[in-house]
Design an enzyme around this catalytic site. Sequence first.
Site, mmCIF file in Angstrom:
data_model
loop_
_atom_site.group_PDB
_atom_site.id
_atom_site.type_symbol
_atom_site.label_atom_id
_atom_site.label_comp_id
_atom_site.label_asym_id
_atom_site.label_seq_id
_atom_site.Cartn_x
_atom_site.Cartn_y
_atom_site.Cartn_z
ATOM 1 N N ASP A 7 0.887 -1.210 -0.025
ATOM 2 C CA ASP A 7 -0.081 -0.086 0.145
ATOM 3 C C ASP A 7 0.722 1.226 0.155
ATOM 4 O OD1 ASP A 7 -2.895 1.268 0.299
ATOM 5 O OD2 ASP A 7 -1.913 1.984 2.048
ATOM 6 N N GLU A 9 0.928 5.721 0.461
ATOM 7 C CA GLU A 9 0.064 7.095 0.793
ATOM 8 C C GLU A 9 0.713 8.038 -0.137
ATOM 9 O OE1 GLU A 9 -2.567 7.221 2.374
ATOM 10 O OE2 GLU A 9 -2.502 5.375 3.183
ATOM 11 N N HIS A 57 -4.036 10.752 5.321
ATOM 12 C CA HIS A 57 -2.980 10.309 6.100
ATOM 13 C C HIS A 57 -2.641 11.125 7.037
ATOM 14 C CE1 HIS A 57 -0.486 12.985 3.848
ATOM 15 N NE2 HIS A 57 -1.043 12.439 2.604
ATOM 16 N N HIS A 152 -5.461 6.760 7.575
ATOM 17 C CA HIS A 152 -4.888 5.970 6.450
ATOM 18 C C HIS A 152 -3.338 5.728 6.844
ATOM 19 C CE1 HIS A 152 -8.197 5.437 3.334
ATOM 20 N NE2 HIS A 152 -8.758 5.862 4.648
ATOM 21 N N ASP A 157 -2.433 -0.395 6.619
ATOM 22 C CA ASP A 157 -3.330 -0.812 5.821
ATOM 23 C C ASP A 157 -2.707 -2.058 4.989
ATOM 24 O OD1 ASP A 157 -4.788 1.409 6.565
ATOM 25 O OD2 ASP A 157 -4.761 2.378 4.315
#
Length: 238
Positions: A7, A9, A57, A152, A157
């Site tokens: 994942d 960001e 985030h 997040h 995640d």
Amino acid sequence: MRQIVLDTETTGINPKLGNRILEIGCVELFNRKLTGNNLHFYINPERESEEGALNVHGLTTEFLRDKPKFHEIVEQLRSYIQGAEVIIHNAPFDLGFLNHEFKLLNLPDFSSHIGGVIDTLVQAKELHPGKRNSLDALCDRYGISNAHRKLHGALLDAELLADVYLAMTRGQNSLGMDVEEVVVSASETLEPVAMAEIIFVPASEQELAAHADTLAGLDKAVKGQCIWTASMHPPAAA
């Protein structure tokens, strides 16, 4: 089989507008088991985050200012993901950013380093058409706690997605079984079913004696009659 749940960001939603990756989280699976060999980077994106992304985030420019730039972590990332099957939720988004970052460094696409991609969003839509299939919705559906997910985070995640992926691809997730009901009309004739022959073998004298000794030992242990003895010799009615 080695798989990497990944994942990212980012500072915004479109790399073509100059947005960059600011966090990468990777969780390793080997033969569907978590290995603990995870990889995590905070990255200085060399630009501000858009307001909408920052609300998601929470990683401020001040926090990221002293973190390594992408070119400083890329070789470690390339080595880690080499040849693995990569699992991503909404893969086009993350792959778009990763390929863009690799292109900025004149490197072959991120996609060329890996052994394939599984998009769990596509899988979820096939399994649960017409339902919400965000990561939070899938955690709720598969009973995976995400109470600690306030914002997040790439590694968090990726860890949640690894649990979701394993649950979603386990095959049967409950003890119940879907059995097709067969309805037979009154006009149909059922085929006769052959009955198996049952062979009865009585206990030998030695086996009966051993059984009696066992019951006697149980009676002694409870200082009376054990359940088995009492059921065979119920007390006489008054």
